[in-house]
Design an enzyme around this catalytic site. Sequence first.
Site, short mmCIF file in Angstrom:
data_model
loop_
_atom_site.label_atom_id
_atom_site.label_comp_id
_atom_site.label_asym_id
_atom_site.label_seq_id
_atom_site.Cartn_x
_atom_site.Cartn_y
_atom_site.Cartn_z
N GLU A 124 -8.72 -3.65 -3.68
CA GLU A 124 -8.54 -3.63 -5.10
C GLU A 124 -8.88 -5.02 -5.59
O GLU A 124 -8.64 -5.59 -7.14
CB GLU A 124 -6.71 -3.55 -6.11
CG GLU A 124 -6.38 -2.14 -5.33
CD GLU A 124 -5.06 -1.86 -5.83
OE1 GLU A 124 -4.92 -3.00 -6.65
OE2 GLU A 124 -3.90 -0.61 -5.48
N GLU A 231 -4.11 6.74 0.54
CA GLU A 231 -2.26 6.01 -0.28
C GLU A 231 -1.72 7.85 -0.86
O GLU A 231 -1.79 7.51 -2.45
CB GLU A 231 -2.83 5.31 -0.82
CG GLU A 231 -2.92 3.59 -0.54
CD GLU A 231 -2.38 2.71 -1.13
OE1 GLU A 231 -2.31 2.34 -2.35
OE2 GLU A 231 -3.15 1.60 -0.88
C1 XIL Z 1 3.05 -0.26 -4.23
C2 XIL Z 1 4.58 -0.33 -3.33
O1 XIL Z 1 4.63 1.05 -3.00
C3 XIL Z 1 5.20 -0.64 -3.83
O2 XIL Z 1 6.48 -0.36 -3.56
C4 XIL Z 1 5.23 -1.66 -4.98
O3 XIL Z 1 6.81 -2.04 -5.85
C5 XIL Z 1 4.37 -1.39 -5.48
O4 XIL Z 1 2.59 -1.34 -5.22
N1 XIL Z 1 -1.80 0.46 -4.70
C6 XIL Z 1 -2.19 -0.10 -3.52
C7 XIL Z 1 -0.29 -0.11 -2.64
O5 XIL Z 1 -2.82 -0.82 -2.70
O6 XIL Z 1 0.14 -1.03 -1.67
C8 XIL Z 1 1.15 -0.15 -3.88
O7 XIL Z 1 2.02 0.20 -3.10
C9 XIL Z 1 0.08 1.20 -4.44
C10 XIL Z 1 -1.37 0.83 -5.04
#
Ligand code: XIL
Length: 313
Positions: A124, A231
């Site tokens: 990101e 994701e």
């Molecule tokens: C999220 C987790 O699932 C949560 O438990 C945490 O509080 C925040 O992060 N993009 C990503 C992930 O790359 O690492 C994130 O994961 C969600 C958004």
Amino acid sequence: MAEEKNFYIGTAVSSDPFLKDTDYKDILSKEFNSITIDNELKFARVHPQKETYNFQIPDLIIDYSKKNGMQVRGHSLVWHKQIPDWLTMQKYTRDELKEILKQHIYTVVDRYEETINVWDVVNEAYDENGILRHNIWRDTIGHEYIELAFIWAHQANPNAVLFYNDYDIEQINNKSNAIYEMYKRLLNKGIPVGGIGFQFHTSINVNLDYNSIEKNFKRFSDLGVKIHVTEMDVKIQNNKDALQNKLAKQSEVYSNILNLCLENENCNSFTTWGFTDKYSWIPAYTGNDDSPLLFTNEYVRKPSYNALYKDLE
Ligand code: XIL
């Protein structure tokens, strides 16, 4: 089923249910052949003090994955979120921060050299306008923190495939254009970027432009990098339709994306951000109830599960 095609169907794994919920653990190894640890390898968790690393939980989960023949996607080495206080509360010079990041990457990647062969190296880094975000890495090290991170990860494990991972880059837009230009730049310079991760946090209320996604997948794939859906979850909140219709719509979105991945010869991994609604991050993150994943809270398979299963057949 996925193994026969050399294809990975993955899920994010949370440590709490992994340690406490046997149903969760059973389904995990039965239904998936790839995992991403959702939080425990992030900087703040794995490296909470300057001199302290915390590998206990990742070790357990990675051990389990290997015993079950699963791919592990390492997530993630460099991000602007979930970084520890010891990094943010003190001002480091450019050289100091470079050394800290390098040692962090060396230590974490090296520990799992035998077990993690896919890493989200940078997560990101761009904003929605396609501008490199201001964060501790950019503001102290400069733009070049990205290529340095890839170089260091490659030095620590030359066999790992290294990814940049982001959200809202699934379609052709300012952000994905900027990242595409970055890939061309990095590849031209011989920086070892081997893949791109498309997060796919989406919603049934979003009208995805599948044509644009296909074109976008293709342009990255034409650069020779692997494509991973990393994701995916599909929110159904803020929609007044009947639940059954919402779940049907959701299953279509999942299915369309899996098919776009299956159709691209460089796309070999499709991961959802969790598998049971029970432990999805979405309700806490959005402040609303939801049902974004493949299994209900009671581990009943949802239409989204059935659609993906059918596509894989
Ligand atoms: C999220 C987790 O699932 C949560 O438990 C945490 O509080 C925040 O992060 N993009 C990503 C992930 O790359 O690492 C994130 O994961 C969600 C958004």
